[in-house]
Design a protein around this motif. Structure first.
Motif, PDB file in Angstrom:
ATOM      1  N   LEU A  38       0.890  -0.989   0.029  1.00 42.61           N
ATOM      2  CA  LEU A  38       0.092   0.047   0.071  1.00 42.61           C
ATOM      3  C   LEU A  38       0.809   1.169   0.146  1.00 42.61           C
ATOM      4  O   LEU A  38       0.541   2.222  -0.683  1.00 42.61           O
ATOM      5  N   HIS A  39       1.979   1.065   0.694  1.00 45.42           N
ATOM      6  CA  HIS A  39       2.962   2.344   0.837  1.00 45.42           C
ATOM      7  C   HIS A  39       3.578   2.465  -0.467  1.00 45.42           C
ATOM      8  O   HIS A  39       3.492   3.759  -1.149  1.00 45.42           O
ATOM      9  N   ALA A  40       3.741   1.521  -1.269  1.00 48.10           N
ATOM     10  CA  ALA A  40       4.317   1.921  -2.744  1.00 48.10           C
ATOM     11  C   ALA A  40       3.337   2.161  -3.617  1.00 48.10           C
ATOM     12  O   ALA A  40       3.731   3.194  -4.432  1.00 48.10           O
ATOM     13  N   ALA A  41       2.251   1.674  -3.322  1.00 56.02           N
ATOM     14  CA  ALA A  41       1.051   2.081  -4.423  1.00 56.02           C
ATOM     15  C   ALA A  41       0.764   3.676  -4.095  1.00 56.02           C
ATOM     16  O   ALA A  41       0.552   4.520  -5.077  1.00 56.02           O
ATOM     17  N   LEU A  60      -8.954   4.386  -8.410  1.00 55.67           N
ATOM     18  CA  LEU A  60      -9.165   2.808  -8.878  1.00 55.67           C
ATOM     19  C   LEU A  60      -7.852   2.021  -8.567  1.00 55.67           C
ATOM     20  O   LEU A  60      -7.784   0.741  -8.140  1.00 55.67           O
ATOM     21  N   LEU A  61      -6.694   2.408  -9.059  1.00 58.83           N
ATOM     22  CA  LEU A  61      -5.395   1.601  -8.808  1.00 58.83           C
ATOM     23  C   LEU A  61      -4.989   1.445  -7.333  1.00 58.83           C
ATOM     24  O   LEU A  61      -4.714   0.428  -6.983  1.00 58.83           O
ATOM     25  N   VAL A  62      -5.503   2.614  -6.507  1.00 61.55           N
ATOM     26  CA  VAL A  62      -5.267   2.300  -5.086  1.00 61.55           C
ATOM     27  C   VAL A  62      -6.207   1.204  -4.181  1.00 61.55           C
ATOM     28  O   VAL A  62      -5.646   0.416  -3.717  1.00 61.55           O
ATOM     29  N   GLY A  67      -7.066  -4.106  -2.274  1.00 64.33           N
ATOM     30  CA  GLY A  67      -7.616  -5.849  -2.535  1.00 64.33           C
ATOM     31  C   GLY A  67      -6.465  -6.657  -2.556  1.00 64.33           C
ATOM     32  O   GLY A  67      -6.582  -7.672  -2.031  1.00 64.33           O
ATOM     33  N   ALA A  68      -5.302  -6.450  -3.390  1.00 66.32           N
ATOM     34  CA  ALA A  68      -4.291  -7.074  -3.294  1.00 66.32           C
ATOM     35  C   ALA A  68      -3.673  -7.579  -2.111  1.00 66.32           C
ATOM     36  O   ALA A  68      -3.173  -8.656  -1.782  1.00 66.32           O
TER      37      ALA A  68
END
Length: 261
Positions: A38-41, A60-62, A67-68
Motif C-alpha cells: 500500500l505504501h508503494a502504491a 481505482l489503482l489504489v 484488494g491485492a
C-alpha cells in the motif's frame, strides 16, 4: 503460576491482556507485507503521479492495490500463523490433562492463534490449495486430493485425512473436549474416499473407515468407530423407522451374501 492464574480474577485479566497484545502483534507482523504494498502504491500514484493520470484512475489503482494487499495478508497469515501453531504443539501428545497444566495453557495459546486464522483468513479460501497448506502446516496428516470446504478442523495436528476425503461445508472436527476438569485430546481419523457431509460434528477419538458417507448434520460421539463403506443419514423430519430402513439397506448392499445375489 497456573494455579494463581486459574484462581485469581485480576491475574486472569492481566494474562488475557498480555495474550491479546501478543495476538495483536502477530496480526501486525502478518500485515507488514500488505503495508509495504500500500505504501508503494500510494507513493507511486499520489506523491509522483504521471501528469496525465486523472484522480479517478489513481483511486481505482489504489483500491486494486488494497484488494491485492488483502490477499497478501492471507498468504502471509497462512505461513506465519500456521508455522507458529506447529511450534506450539511440538511435543504435545494425545491424553488427559488437568486444566491447571502447561499443556492446557499451550493449547489455549495456540487455539487463540488458530481462532484469528479461522475468522480472518480461512473463510475466504475454502477448497483451495491455500486452505490445505494451512492445515498441513499446523500438522494435519493429509493425503492426496483432499478437499476441505470447512475451516473448523480444530487441533488439526490430531487429525488424519486419507486420500480423496471430502469435508463438507461447516463440518466440525474437534479432537478435544473438556470433561471433569480436564482437557482431553484424542485423534480423529478419516479413511480414504470418505465424504463427511455439511455441518457434521465429529468428536474426539472417532475413527471413520474407507468409502463412508456421513450424512449432513450427523453427530459422531466420542470414541465412535465407523466401519468401511458405512452410509449414515441424519435428515431433519425423517422418521426413525425410515432412517433405520435406509441404513439397513446400505448394510445389506455391502454384505458378501448380498453381493453374490
Amino acid at each position: 503460576f497456573i494455579a494463581v492464574v486459574y484462581e485469581s480474577f485480576p491475574v486472569q485479566v492481566l494474562v488475557t491482556l498480555v495474550m491479546y497484545s501478543l495476538y495483536a502483534a502477530l496480526i501486525g507482523v502478518c500485515l507488514l507485507p500488505s503495508a509495504f504494498l500500500l505504501h508503494a502504491a500510494a507513493r507511486a500514484l499520489f506523491v509522483a503521479p504521471p501528469p496525465a493520470m486523472v484522480l479517478g484512475l489513481r483511486l481505482l489503482l489504489v483500491c486494486l492495490c488494497m484488494g491485492a494487499s488483502l490477499y497478501v495478508y492471507f498468504v502471509t497469515g497462512i505461513l506465519v500463523m500456521g508455522s507458529l501453531v506447529r511450534l506450539l504443539v511440538l511435543g504435545m501428545k494425545p491424553g488427559r490433562y488437568p486444566l491447571m497444566s502447561v499443556t492446557t495453557l499451550r493449547w489455549m495459546i495456540y487455539s487463540g492463534i488458530y481462532g484469528i486464522a479461522q475468522k480472518t483468513i480461512l473463510p475466504m479460501i475454502p477448497v483451495t490449495f491455500f486452505s490445505n497448506l494451512f492445515f498441513r502446516l499446523v500438522g494435519c496428516r493429509m493425503g492426496k486430493r483432499v478437499r476441505l470446504n470447512s475451516w473448523f478442523l480444530n487441533d488439526a495436528w490430531l487429525i488424519e485425512l486419507d486420500d480423496d476425503v471430502v469435508i463438507g461445508g461447516g463440518a466440525d472436527l474437534s479432537p478435544h473436549q473438556l470433561e471433569d476438569g480436564c482437557l482431553i485430546l484424542e485423534p480423529i481419523r478419516v479413511g480414504s474416499g470418505t465424504l463427511v457431509g455439511a455441518h457434521c460434528h465429529i468428536s474426539s477419538g472417532v475413527t471413520i473407515g474407507r468409502d463412508c458417507l456421513i450424512g449432513i448434520r450427523s453427530f459422531l460421539r466420542r470414541g465412535t468407530t465407523v466401519p468401511d463403506g458405512t452410509r449414515m443419514t441424519s435428515l431433519a423430519g425423517l422418521p426413525l423407522r425410515d432412517m433405520y430402513r435406509i441404513e439397513k439397506a446400505g448394510r445389506k448392499a455391502r454384505s458378501p451374501g448380498r453381493a453374490k445375489e
